[in-house]
Design a protein around this motif. Structure first.
Motif, PDB file in Angstrom:
ATOM      1  N   LEU A 135      -4.635   3.474  -9.922  1.00  0.00           N
ATOM      2  CA  LEU A 135      -3.854   3.024 -11.147  1.00  0.00           C
ATOM      3  C   LEU A 135      -2.743   1.945 -10.112  1.00  0.00           C
ATOM      4  N   VAL A 136      -2.442   2.506  -8.910  1.00  0.00           N
ATOM      5  CA  VAL A 136      -1.395   1.680  -8.232  1.00  0.00           C
ATOM      6  C   VAL A 136      -2.095   0.462  -7.787  1.00  0.00           C
ATOM      7  N   ARG A 137      -3.520   0.648  -7.196  1.00  0.00           N
ATOM      8  CA  ARG A 137      -4.243  -0.566  -6.734  1.00  0.00           C
ATOM      9  C   ARG A 137      -4.377  -1.738  -7.997  1.00  0.00           C
ATOM     10  N   GLN A 138      -4.992  -1.096  -9.044  1.00  0.00           N
ATOM     11  CA  GLN A 138      -4.847  -1.755 -10.371  1.00  0.00           C
ATOM     12  C   GLN A 138      -3.671  -2.728 -10.663  1.00  0.00           C
ATOM     13  N   PHE A 139      -2.430  -2.122 -10.777  1.00  0.00           N
ATOM     14  CA  PHE A 139      -1.286  -2.833 -10.727  1.00  0.00           C
ATOM     15  C   PHE A 139      -1.319  -4.041  -9.743  1.00  0.00           C
ATOM     16  N   PHE A 140      -1.526  -3.842  -8.381  1.00  0.00           N
ATOM     17  CA  PHE A 140      -1.523  -4.789  -7.635  1.00  0.00           C
ATOM     18  C   PHE A 140      -2.545  -5.700  -7.592  1.00  0.00           C
ATOM     19  N   LEU A 141      -3.695  -5.536  -8.276  1.00  0.00           N
ATOM     20  CA  LEU A 141      -4.687  -6.432  -8.542  1.00  0.00           C
ATOM     21  C   LEU A 141      -4.069  -7.247  -9.592  1.00  0.00           C
ATOM     22  N   GLU A 142      -3.708  -6.812 -10.723  1.00  0.00           N
ATOM     23  CA  GLU A 142      -3.345  -7.557 -11.634  1.00  0.00           C
ATOM     24  C   GLU A 142      -1.891  -8.523 -11.573  1.00  0.00           C
ATOM     25  N   HIS A 143      -1.039  -8.016 -10.466  1.00  0.00           N
ATOM     26  CA  HIS A 143       0.300  -8.541 -10.385  1.00  0.00           C
ATOM     27  C   HIS A 143       0.371  -9.490  -8.923  1.00  0.00           C
ATOM     28  N   LYS A 144      -0.856  -9.614  -8.246  1.00  0.00           N
ATOM     29  CA  LYS A 144      -0.844 -10.048  -6.718  1.00  0.00           C
ATOM     30  C   LYS A 144      -0.285 -11.584  -6.770  1.00  0.00           C
ATOM     31  N   GLU A 145      -0.067 -12.370  -7.874  1.00  0.00           N
ATOM     32  CA  GLU A 145       0.647 -13.398  -7.812  1.00  0.00           C
ATOM     33  C   GLU A 145       2.147 -13.582  -7.799  1.00  0.00           C
ATOM     34  N   LEU A 146       2.588 -12.313  -8.459  1.00  0.00           N
ATOM     35  CA  LEU A 146       3.868 -12.074  -8.591  1.00  0.00           C
ATOM     36  C   LEU A 146       4.793 -11.215  -7.541  1.00  0.00           C
ATOM     37  N   VAL A 147       3.813 -10.716  -6.808  1.00  0.00           N
ATOM     38  CA  VAL A 147       4.398  -9.673  -5.509  1.00  0.00           C
ATOM     39  C   VAL A 147       4.500 -10.919  -4.445  1.00  0.00           C
ATOM     40  N   ASP A 148       5.725 -10.686  -3.624  1.00  0.00           N
ATOM     41  CA  ASP A 148       5.999 -11.309  -2.410  1.00  0.00           C
ATOM     42  C   ASP A 148       4.841 -11.258  -1.580  1.00  0.00           C
ATOM     43  N   GLN A 149       4.095 -12.353  -1.013  1.00  0.00           N
ATOM     44  CA  GLN A 149       3.202 -12.419  -0.034  1.00  0.00           C
ATOM     45  C   GLN A 149       3.889 -12.041   1.212  1.00  0.00           C
ATOM     46  N   ASN A 150       3.206 -12.033   2.533  1.00  0.00           N
ATOM     47  CA  ASN A 150       3.505 -11.928   3.696  1.00  0.00           C
ATOM     48  C   ASN A 150       4.331 -10.594   3.858  1.00  0.00           C
ATOM     49  N   LYS A 151       4.182  -9.458   3.136  1.00  0.00           N
ATOM     50  CA  LYS A 151       4.716  -8.423   3.327  1.00  0.00           C
ATOM     51  C   LYS A 151       3.604  -7.064   3.223  1.00  0.00           C
ATOM     52  N   ASP A 152       4.031  -6.143   3.861  1.00  0.00           N
ATOM     53  CA  ASP A 152       3.195  -4.765   3.958  1.00  0.00           C
ATOM     54  C   ASP A 152       4.026  -3.799   2.825  1.00  0.00           C
ATOM     55  N   TYR A 153       3.275  -3.274   2.063  1.00  0.00           N
ATOM     56  CA  TYR A 153       3.916  -2.356   1.330  1.00  0.00           C
ATOM     57  C   TYR A 153       3.148  -0.861   1.261  1.00  0.00           C
TER      58      TYR A 153
END
Length: 114
Positions: A62-80
């Motif tokens: 479920l968490v991976r799916q969230f990041f897959l769907e929202h990858k454009e909205l999440v700040d790049q150049n970061k480790d989470y």
């Protein structure tokens, strides 16, 4: 998720824990650290306290799916590094999505919600 989007090594996890900023809500703790890459990476930590392997793997999906769907909205150049807490075991995807949006907004790494 592709291999380059994952944090797998203990050394990388420890680096994010020690040098990153943490933000939390009731369901998730998120550690964020700047990286040198052109994309974000995520590491997932789901304790055995949350449930058996089936439940833990479902939470990770479920968490991976969230990041897959929202990858454009999440700040790049970061480790989470995302640590799941006990209430996540009973949540469906819509609840996980809204909880992750909430905690990432609090961490100021989510641009806007869809």
């Amino acid at each position: 998720m592709k291999k380059e989007y994952r944090i797998k090594k203990n050394k990388e996890f420890q680096s994010v824990f020690q040098h990153g900023k943490s933000t939390a809500n009731r369901q998730f703790v998120v550690y964020v650290l700047q990286n040198e890459l052109e994309h974000f990476r995520i590491g997932l930590s789901v304790s055995k306290k949350i449930g058996n392997a089936v439940v833990r793997n479902r939470v990770k999906r479920l968490v991976r799916q969230f990041f897959l769907e929202h990858k454009e909205l999440v700040d790049q150049n970061k480790d989470y590094v995302i640590i799941a807490r006990k209430p996540v075991a009973e949540m469906d995807y819509a609840e996980v999505r809204s909880s992750l949006q909430h905690v990432l907004k609090r961490a100021k790494v989510l641009r806007k919600t869809v």
